[in-house]
Design a protein around this motif. Structure first.
Motif, PDB file in Angstrom:
ATOM      1  N   TYR A  16       0.858  -1.186   0.000  1.00 33.57           N
ATOM      2  CA  TYR A  16       0.000   0.000   0.000  1.00 33.57           C
ATOM      3  C   TYR A  16       0.891   1.232   0.000  1.00 33.57           C
ATOM      4  O   TYR A  16       2.106   1.149   0.242  1.00 33.57           O
ATOM      5  N   ASP A  17       0.288   2.359  -0.283  1.00 29.54           N
ATOM      6  CA  ASP A  17       0.959   3.656  -0.224  1.00 29.54           C
ATOM      7  C   ASP A  17       0.206   4.484   0.805  1.00 29.54           C
ATOM      8  O   ASP A  17      -0.996   4.745   0.646  1.00 29.54           O
ATOM      9  N   LYS A  52      -1.851   7.369  -0.458  1.00 27.60           N
ATOM     10  CA  LYS A  52      -2.913   7.096  -1.423  1.00 27.60           C
ATOM     11  C   LYS A  52      -4.033   6.239  -0.846  1.00 27.60           C
ATOM     12  O   LYS A  52      -5.181   6.363  -1.265  1.00 27.60           O
ATOM     13  N   GLN A  53      -3.705   5.377   0.102  1.00 24.12           N
ATOM     14  CA  GLN A  53      -4.710   4.435   0.599  1.00 24.12           C
ATOM     15  C   GLN A  53      -5.151   4.695   2.041  1.00 24.12           C
ATOM     16  O   GLN A  53      -5.879   3.905   2.620  1.00 24.12           O
ATOM     17  N   ALA A  67      -8.742   5.848   2.859  1.00 22.88           N
ATOM     18  CA  ALA A  67      -8.682   6.938   1.882  1.00 22.88           C
ATOM     19  C   ALA A  67     -10.073   7.491   1.581  1.00 22.88           C
ATOM     20  O   ALA A  67     -11.082   6.795   1.725  1.00 22.88           O
TER      21      ALA A  67
END
Length: 322
Positions: free
Chosen positions: A108-109, A112-113, A257
């Protein structure tokens, strides 16, 4: 005609109800996910915060421990939840920054998530050696390592752990070579250092402080940006001339997110209020967490900087968890 007017009012009323529901705060219990087992430092901090948040949010909070895979399983569970305000995640630098940057395919980032809500606080580390070690300063450590390349070794909580990465950052910025010896957690890593099986380590201040005070360890420096309150005589690595050598762990509050901005603002305000409570600050400080409430945007900016820094360290040192 009356029928058409009635239908129009009914439709308008339904639309207003939908809009009101979308704008209203989340209801029902909040899951606060922790990616590590009960009893650890992250779990303890989560429970301190979870005790106070319900009164401010007017919602009960249930701490849910989902350990495994170095924190990845819990983080993924939080990231996949609906962004409705009913799922929160107390995350740390270990699983949200270091784990992803040390993998070829990141799970995951964090930017971003997840939706960053706010930082809870930083976790300081100390560069320590056994009290009987001939190494008495950072400069003597560097000189010894340069005179005997790869002969010195340092311990960590495990490959890709925060103090492993801080150790690699130290080697990179000082230009020395040493062998990394990973252990399964802080306790065995510290036992190895006390038994003189390794030469140095970067240990959390909370764990190292009692051993420094009792004369079992010698503190050489801290990688924190400023001197530690409980070790005022110990210099920072920046003070010793290593301007790019500053690092700490941290923990913060996240949501999945795409959480609406008004929900982010509401949660950040509640978290800030909790962190300003004297008893909360005292409990977190006792656990080695230097409380540092901030805005959601400030937290996001910090995360972006941390992501860049540790990705560079991982690339330079060749660390990979794959």
């Amino acid at each position: 005609m009356n029928m058409l007017v009635r239908m129009a009012f009914l439709c308008l009323g339904a639309l207003c109800a939908v809009h009101a529901d979308a704008a209203s705060p989340a209801t029902g219990p909040i899951r606060l996910i922790v990616a590590f087992p009960p009893g650890g430092g992250t779990d303890g901090a989560a429970r301190i915060i979870a005790e106070k948040l319900p009164a401010l949010l007017e919602q009960p909070i249930i701490v849910e421990n989902r350990g495994g895979a170095g924190g990845t399983l819990g983080a993924l569970n939080a990231a996949r939840a609906a962004p409705d305000g009913n799922t929160l995640f107390l995350g740390t630098s270990a699983e949200l920054i270091i784990n992803p940057v040390t993998r070829k395919t990141a799970p995951y980032d964090v930017l971003k998530q997840f939706t960053p809500i706010g930082e809870v606080g930083s976790v300081s580390f100390v560069l320590v050696v056994p009290a009987a070690s001939p190494i008495t300063s950072v400069q003597s450590l560097i000189a010894r390592a340069k005179a005997q390349p790869d002969r010195l070794n340092f311990s960590s909580f495990g490959i890709g752990s925060t103090n492993h990465m801080i150790g690699e950052l130290f080697l990179s910025r000082t230009g020395v070579r040493a062998t990394h010896i990973p252990y399964q957690g802080s306790a065995p890593a510290m036992s190895a250092l006390l038994a003189n099986e390794v030469d140095f380590t970067f240990e959390t201040a909370a764990v190292a402080l009692p051993l420094i005070k009792s004369g079992k360890l010698r503190a050489l420096a801290t990688p924190s940006p400023a001197r530690l309150r409980d070790l005022p005589d110990i210099p920072t690595l920046r003070e010793l001339g290593f301007q790019d050598l500053a690092a700490e762990g941290w923990m913060g509050l996240f949501a999945p997110a795409n959480l609406p901005p008004d929900a982010v603002e509401r949660l950040n305000a509640a978290l800030t209020s909790v962190l300003q409570m004297p008893d909360v600050r005292e409990k977190l400080t006792a656990r080695g967490v230097e409380v540092s409430p901030d805005s959601a945007q400030q937290f996001r900016d910090m995360l972006a900087g941390e992501q860049r820094k540790w990705r560079r360290v991982a690339q330079e040192s060749g660390i990979s968890l794959d």
